[in-house]
Design a protein around this motif. Structure first.
Motif, mmCIF file in Angstrom:
data_model
loop_
_atom_site.group_PDB
_atom_site.id
_atom_site.type_symbol
_atom_site.label_atom_id
_atom_site.label_comp_id
_atom_site.label_asym_id
_atom_site.label_seq_id
_atom_site.Cartn_x
_atom_site.Cartn_y
_atom_site.Cartn_z
ATOM 1 N N ALA A 66 -60.648 6.980 22.858
ATOM 2 C CA ALA A 66 -59.784 5.798 22.922
ATOM 3 C C ALA A 66 -59.717 5.268 24.347
ATOM 4 O O ALA A 66 -59.741 4.048 24.587
ATOM 5 N N GLU A 67 -59.662 6.190 25.305
ATOM 6 C CA GLU A 67 -59.605 5.793 26.713
ATOM 7 C C GLU A 67 -60.909 5.113 27.132
ATOM 8 O O GLU A 67 -60.901 4.074 27.813
ATOM 9 N N MET A 68 -62.057 5.673 26.674
ATOM 10 C CA MET A 68 -63.354 5.080 27.003
ATOM 11 C C MET A 68 -63.510 3.714 26.338
ATOM 12 O O MET A 68 -64.067 2.788 26.923
ATOM 13 N N THR A 69 -62.986 3.590 25.124
ATOM 14 C CA THR A 69 -63.078 2.315 24.409
ATOM 15 C C THR A 69 -62.356 1.204 25.170
ATOM 16 O O THR A 69 -62.866 0.091 25.323
ATOM 17 N N THR A 70 -61.181 1.524 25.648
ATOM 18 C CA THR A 70 -60.405 0.548 26.417
ATOM 19 C C THR A 70 -61.159 0.120 27.672
ATOM 20 O O THR A 70 -61.235 -1.076 28.009
ATOM 21 N N GLN A 71 -61.760 1.105 28.341
ATOM 22 C CA GLN A 71 -62.494 0.818 29.574
ATOM 23 C C GLN A 71 -63.762 0.004 29.288
ATOM 24 O O GLN A 71 -64.069 -0.968 30.000
ATOM 25 N N LEU A 72 -64.496 0.374 28.238
ATOM 26 C CA LEU A 72 -65.740 -0.323 27.908
ATOM 27 C C LEU A 72 -65.476 -1.751 27.437
ATOM 28 O O LEU A 72 -66.243 -2.667 27.731
ATOM 29 N N ASP A 73 -64.393 -1.946 26.698
ATOM 30 C CA ASP A 73 -64.036 -3.300 26.260
ATOM 31 C C ASP A 73 -63.806 -4.211 27.461
ATOM 32 O O ASP A 73 -64.093 -5.414 27.419
ATOM 33 N N ARG A 74 -63.290 -3.625 28.517
ATOM 34 C CA ARG A 74 -62.956 -4.398 29.700
ATOM 35 C C ARG A 74 -64.164 -4.593 30.625
ATOM 36 O O ARG A 74 -64.332 -5.659 31.224
ATOM 37 N N GLU A 75 -65.051 -3.593 30.711
ATOM 38 C CA GLU A 75 -66.105 -3.608 31.727
ATOM 39 C C GLU A 75 -67.505 -3.923 31.188
ATOM 40 O O GLU A 75 -68.304 -4.559 31.877
ATOM 41 N N LEU A 76 -67.812 -3.465 29.969
ATOM 42 C CA LEU A 76 -69.187 -3.561 29.480
ATOM 43 C C LEU A 76 -69.432 -4.914 28.828
ATOM 44 O O LEU A 76 -68.769 -5.293 27.867
ATOM 45 N N ASN A 77 -70.400 -5.622 29.360
ATOM 46 C CA ASN A 77 -70.712 -6.968 28.859
ATOM 47 C C ASN A 77 -71.781 -6.903 27.769
ATOM 48 O O ASN A 77 -72.818 -7.559 27.849
ATOM 49 N N ALA A 78 -71.516 -6.098 26.738
ATOM 50 C CA ALA A 78 -72.457 -5.949 25.634
ATOM 51 C C ALA A 78 -71.765 -5.218 24.492
ATOM 52 O O ALA A 78 -70.850 -4.421 24.719
ATOM 53 N N PRO A 79 -72.181 -5.453 23.240
ATOM 54 C CA PRO A 79 -71.623 -4.694 22.115
ATOM 55 C C PRO A 79 -72.048 -3.235 22.216
ATOM 56 O O PRO A 79 -73.141 -2.927 22.701
ATOM 57 N N TYR A 80 -71.199 -2.326 21.767
ATOM 58 C CA TYR A 80 -71.514 -0.900 21.862
ATOM 59 C C TYR A 80 -71.028 -0.175 20.612
ATOM 60 O O TYR A 80 -70.219 -0.690 19.829
ATOM 61 N N ILE A 81 -71.549 1.047 20.456
ATOM 62 C CA ILE A 81 -71.169 1.862 19.312
ATOM 63 C C ILE A 81 -71.285 3.329 19.725
ATOM 64 O O ILE A 81 -72.157 3.698 20.510
ATOM 65 N N PHE A 82 -70.361 4.156 19.237
ATOM 66 C CA PHE A 82 -70.400 5.590 19.523
ATOM 67 C C PHE A 82 -71.211 6.302 18.433
ATOM 68 O O PHE A 82 -70.992 6.074 17.242
ATOM 69 N N ILE A 83 -72.163 7.157 18.862
ATOM 70 C CA ILE A 83 -72.965 7.899 17.895
ATOM 71 C C ILE A 83 -73.162 9.337 18.362
ATOM 72 O O ILE A 83 -72.938 9.662 19.536
ATOM 73 N N SER A 84 -73.583 10.174 17.426
ATOM 74 C CA SER A 84 -74.006 11.536 17.759
ATOM 75 C C SER A 84 -75.150 11.897 16.825
ATOM 76 O O SER A 84 -74.961 11.989 15.614
ATOM 77 N N SER A 85 -76.329 12.068 17.389
ATOM 78 C CA SER A 85 -77.499 12.400 16.577
ATOM 79 C C SER A 85 -77.377 13.795 15.994
ATOM 80 O O SER A 85 -77.726 14.040 14.835
ATOM 81 N N VAL A 86 -76.871 14.738 16.784
ATOM 82 C CA VAL A 86 -76.760 16.126 16.341
ATOM 83 C C VAL A 86 -75.707 16.269 15.246
ATOM 84 O O VAL A 86 -75.931 16.916 14.220
ATOM 85 N N ALA A 87 -74.549 15.630 15.451
ATOM 86 C CA ALA A 87 -73.449 15.738 14.481
ATOM 87 C C ALA A 87 -73.529 14.683 13.383
ATOM 88 O O ALA A 87 -72.663 14.628 12.508
ATOM 89 N N GLN A 88 -74.579 13.840 13.428
ATOM 90 C CA GLN A 88 -74.782 12.787 12.415
ATOM 91 C C GLN A 88 -73.574 11.846 12.315
ATOM 92 O O GLN A 88 -73.153 11.453 11.227
ATOM 93 N N GLN A 89 -73.033 11.477 13.455
ATOM 94 C CA GLN A 89 -71.872 10.580 13.486
ATOM 95 C C GLN A 89 -72.286 9.171 13.913
ATOM 96 O O GLN A 89 -73.036 9.004 14.871
ATOM 97 N N GLY A 90 -71.810 8.171 13.190
ATOM 98 C CA GLY A 90 -72.028 6.775 13.557
ATOM 99 C C GLY A 90 -73.426 6.250 13.277
ATOM 100 O O GLY A 90 -73.733 5.104 13.620
ATOM 101 N N LEU A 91 -74.285 7.046 12.637
ATOM 102 C CA LEU A 91 -75.674 6.625 12.440
ATOM 103 C C LEU A 91 -75.799 5.544 11.367
ATOM 104 O O LEU A 91 -76.617 4.635 11.484
ATOM 105 N N THR A 92 -74.981 5.646 10.311
ATOM 106 C CA THR A 92 -75.004 4.604 9.279
ATOM 107 C C THR A 92 -74.553 3.269 9.856
ATOM 108 O O THR A 92 -75.150 2.220 9.603
ATOM 109 N N GLN A 93 -73.478 3.317 10.654
ATOM 110 C CA GLN A 93 -72.991 2.098 11.297
ATOM 111 C C GLN A 93 -74.025 1.530 12.265
ATOM 112 O O GLN A 93 -74.179 0.315 12.391
ATOM 113 N N LEU A 94 -74.762 2.430 12.934
ATOM 114 C CA LEU A 94 -75.820 1.989 13.853
ATOM 115 C C LEU A 94 -76.920 1.254 13.089
ATOM 116 O O LEU A 94 -77.366 0.174 13.503
ATOM 117 N N LYS A 95 -77.365 1.815 11.966
ATOM 118 C CA LYS A 95 -78.398 1.165 11.157
ATOM 119 C C LYS A 95 -77.908 -0.194 10.653
ATOM 120 O O LYS A 95 -78.649 -1.178 10.663
#
Length: 336
Positions: free
Chosen positions: A294-323
């Protein structure tokens, strides 16, 4: 395809065939003393032709083929018989192949379509037979044209991968791991920098039997555009990707800084790369707890000038949303 079998750069010496000589034959029969000229034309020398083949993904089949020579045209003969054309030499190459003049490095051609043919060395024209030179003042010409010599060229073939999505990131960012999870590709994976020394291609199977192609490009480092490290050799592979996926690990010291360094490398190599759609994937996010994310999300929303998504290849998290996101970006024009 194993890493050693991926070849994206070869130099070849090509030689087209010489044109055949025209014939200076004079027609003779038992009861025809002076039949006049009937020498035929020489045949055309063989071309050296490059042909696009959608079933090829590498230049490996040309790795040990340094010289390609087409056949010579046959000489003309009596009764106005034209010599046979020399045999063309056809070199099949994958789509995305760029042909350069080895000496000047100028781009001569690009092959982007299946079946597209480019003549890189044109066969010499056959010489005219003596019957072409007959006139009212020269009834029996005893000369004919020689064939025109073929061409010799030193060419360099470079492969720019035709993929939909290009994976961009620093060494050891997890690109190969992601590719191995979302596709059937089996890239070399290890916990040290520059594991990937050749680009890897993988086909992502999406919903309803739809697919798109992802290319894992070897990691680039700061200064790659100037030739530092190995990344500059592979920057050309992302020139034809329509979407760029930046992969930055969640444990990076400064995600925004890493992203800006990668973008700057692309800008210095080719500013047109920045016109492509971009998505940032924060990999290894399984190591983040809810509070830190949540803390990183707040910071990235403010600083990163691009869309982003959190994923984990090993834990198979966020991969469907990435596709889903990548498919949406690749097909946004169709949905408009």
């Amino acid at each position: 395809m194993t890493e050693g079998n991926f070849v994206d750069y070869v130099k070849i010496h090509v030689s087209s065939g010489n044109g055949g000589k025209g014939s200076a034959h004079l027609h003779r029969e038992k009861y025809v003393a002076k039949g006049g000229p009937d020498g035929g034309d020489g045949g055309r020398g063989g071309h050296v032709i490059l042909r696009g083949n959608k079933n090829l993904w590498t230049l490996f089949h040309l790795k040990f083929k340094r010289h390609v020579k087409a056949g010579h045209g046959e000489h003309g003969s009596k009764q106005r018989s034209t010599g046979a054309d020399g045999q063309d030499e056809i070199i099949e190459v994958p789509l995305g192949t760029v042909i350069r003049d080895t000496e000047t490095q100028n781009i001569l051609h690009e092959i982007t379509e299946d079946g597209q043919e480019i003549i890189v060395a044109e066969g010499g024209k056959g010489g005219l037979g003596n019957w072409h030179f007959k006139s009212s003042t020269n009834q029996t010409p005893r000369y004919a044209q020689p064939g025109i010599p073929g061409e010799e060229e030193d060419i360099t073939l470079e492969l720019k991968i035709l993929a939909d999505v290009g994976l961009v990131g620093f060494p050891n960012a997890g690109k190969s791991t992601l590719l191995s999870v979302i596709t059937a590709a089996k890239p070399k994976i290890a916990d040290y920098e520059f594991t990937t020394l050749k680009p890897n291609l993988g086909i992502v199977e999406y919903r309803d039997f739809k697919t798109f192609v992802v290319a894992d490009i070897p990691g680039i480092i700061e200064g790659a555009a100037e030739g530092k490290g190995i990344g500059h050799r592979f920057l050309r592979h992302i020139e034809r990707n329509s979407t760029l996926l930046f992969l930055i690990p969640a444990d990076a010291k400064d995600i925004k800084e890493q992203y800006e360094i990668l973008v700057d490398e692309l800008r210095r190599y080719n500013p047109e790369l920045l016109d492509k759609d971009r998505l940032v994937a924060i990999s290894k996010s399984d190591m983040l707890d809810a509070e830190l994310k949540a803390e990183m999300t707040t910071q990235l929303d403010r600083e990163l000038n691009a869309p982003y998504i959190f994923i984990s290849s090993v834990a198979q998290q966020g991969l469907t949303q990435l596709k889903d996101k990548l498919w949406e970006m690749l097909n946004k024009e169709e949905s408009v």
